[in-house]
Design a protein around this motif. Sequence first.
Motif, short mmCIF file in Angstrom:
data_model
loop_
_atom_site.label_atom_id
_atom_site.label_comp_id
_atom_site.label_asym_id
_atom_site.label_seq_id
_atom_site.Cartn_x
_atom_site.Cartn_y
_atom_site.Cartn_z
N TRP A 171 1.13 -1.22 0.32
CA TRP A 171 0.11 0.49 0.30
C TRP A 171 0.94 1.24 0.30
CZ3 TRP A 171 -1.17 4.55 3.40
CH2 TRP A 171 -2.48 5.15 2.85
N ILE A 172 1.81 1.08 0.51
CA ILE A 172 3.08 2.27 0.74
C ILE A 172 3.32 2.64 -0.87
CG2 ILE A 172 4.78 3.41 2.11
CD1 ILE A 172 2.59 3.52 3.55
N ALA A 173 4.08 1.19 -1.20
CA ALA A 173 4.48 1.85 -2.69
C ALA A 173 4.03 1.87 -3.70
CB ALA A 173 5.49 0.20 -2.96
N ASP A 174 2.38 1.64 -2.95
CA ASP A 174 1.38 2.33 -4.61
C ASP A 174 1.24 4.27 -4.21
OD1 ASP A 174 0.78 -0.35 -5.93
OD2 ASP A 174 -1.01 -0.53 -3.87
N GLN A 175 1.27 4.72 -2.97
CA GLN A 175 1.29 5.64 -2.79
C GLN A 175 2.65 6.43 -3.55
OE1 GLN A 175 -1.80 6.31 -1.72
NE2 GLN A 175 -2.16 4.18 -1.55
N GLN A 176 3.46 5.76 -3.02
CA GLN A 176 5.04 6.66 -3.76
C GLN A 176 4.81 6.60 -5.42
OE1 GLN A 176 7.50 4.74 -5.28
NE2 GLN A 176 8.14 7.15 -5.61
N LYS A 177 4.22 5.77 -5.88
CA LYS A 177 4.07 5.19 -7.35
C LYS A 177 3.32 6.36 -7.60
CE LYS A 177 5.03 0.50 -7.50
NZ LYS A 177 4.59 -0.69 -8.22
N ASP A 178 2.11 6.73 -7.08
CA ASP A 178 1.77 7.44 -7.24
C ASP A 178 1.42 8.89 -7.38
OD1 ASP A 178 -0.52 5.41 -8.05
OD2 ASP A 178 -1.50 5.21 -6.37
N GLY A 179 2.44 9.03 -6.48
CA GLY A 179 3.52 10.77 -6.39
C GLY A 179 2.72 11.42 -4.93
N ARG A 180 1.83 10.59 -4.50
CA ARG A 180 1.26 11.57 -2.95
C ARG A 180 2.83 11.39 -1.92
NH1 ARG A 180 -2.72 7.19 -4.09
NH2 ARG A 180 -4.06 8.33 -5.00
#
Length: 308
Positions: A171-180
Motif C-alpha cells: 500500500w505504501i509503495a502504491d502511494q509512492q508510485k502515485d506521487g502522494r
Amino acid sequence: MIVRNKKHILQMLFIWKGSVLKKIFPTLVAIFIFSWIVYFAHYHFPDVIIPLNVGAFALVGISLAIFLGFCNSAAYDRFWEGRKQWGSLVIHSRSLAFQIQNYIEENPLFTKKEKQKSIKLIIAFCYLLNKQLREKVDYESVRQYLSPEVYETMLTKKFKPAYILNELTKWIADQQKDGRIDTIMQSKIDDNIGELSIVLGACERIVHTKIPFVYFVILHRTVYVYCFILPFGLIDLIIWTMPFFVTFVAYTFIALDAVVAEIAEPFGEEENDLALDQMCANIAYSLSEISDMPLPELITPDKNYVVS
C-alpha cells in the motif's frame, strides 16, 4: 495479567487472585499431611523412622535456592523481552499512523477513508500477532479491519501477521508510485514497518526458543524430593512444629517453581502473563482516534485487576 492498586500489607497476605497458591495448594496440603505422618510415626516407631542429618539439607537448600534464582532470572528475561517488544509495537504503530495521516496527501480521488484502510491494516496486524502468539484461530474480530479479499486471503496464510505487513508495504509503495509521497518519506515509513517486522520476529523467537526442558525437569524433581524428605531432617529439632515449618519452606520453593513455569511463557493467558488483549485494544483505540475512525471498546482494568 493482574494489575493491582497499592494494598495494605494484611490484604496482601490473603490475596488469592493472581497468586500461584491456588495451583500449589493441593501439593502443600499433601506435604503437610505427610509431615504429620512422619511426626507420629517417628514417636510410635522410632526404630523405623530415622532422623537425617539436618546439615545436608542446608547444603542442598542453598544449592536449590541458587538454581531457582537462575531459572527465575531466565524466565523473567523472557517476560521482560516480551514486554519490551509489545511496548515497541505500541510506539511504532502510532508513529506509522502519524506518518500516514500527515504526510500522505489527500485529494478528491484519495480521501481520508483511503488512508484509514492502511490504519486498519496496522490494527489488524496487532490483533493477528496476539492470536498467533496464543495459537488462537478465531479471526472474526479482525474481519472489520480488512477488506473481504484481504481477509479471505489472510485465512489461507500460515504466518498471518507477516502477510498483513506485506499488504501494508504494498500500500505504501502504491502511494509512492502515485506521487502522494516521495522516496524519502517512503523510506521513513518503511523504517517503522521494519520495526513492526522486528517485533514480529522477536516475539516468534520468544515463543519458539523456550528455556531448555531439562532445566524444568531438574528443578521440579529437586524441589519436590527436597520438600518431601525435609520432615526427616527436622523431626528431632522442632518436634510438633515441624509440619508447619516444612509446609512454609515447601511453599517458598514450590511457589517459585510455579512462578518460573508461568512467566517463562509471557504470551500465555494466565493471570500473570502479559495483557495482550488490553494492549491490542489500546492500540486500536489510539489509532482510531488518530485517524478519525469510530472508536472501539476500550478494555480498562478495574481497581483491583485485569485479566487478559
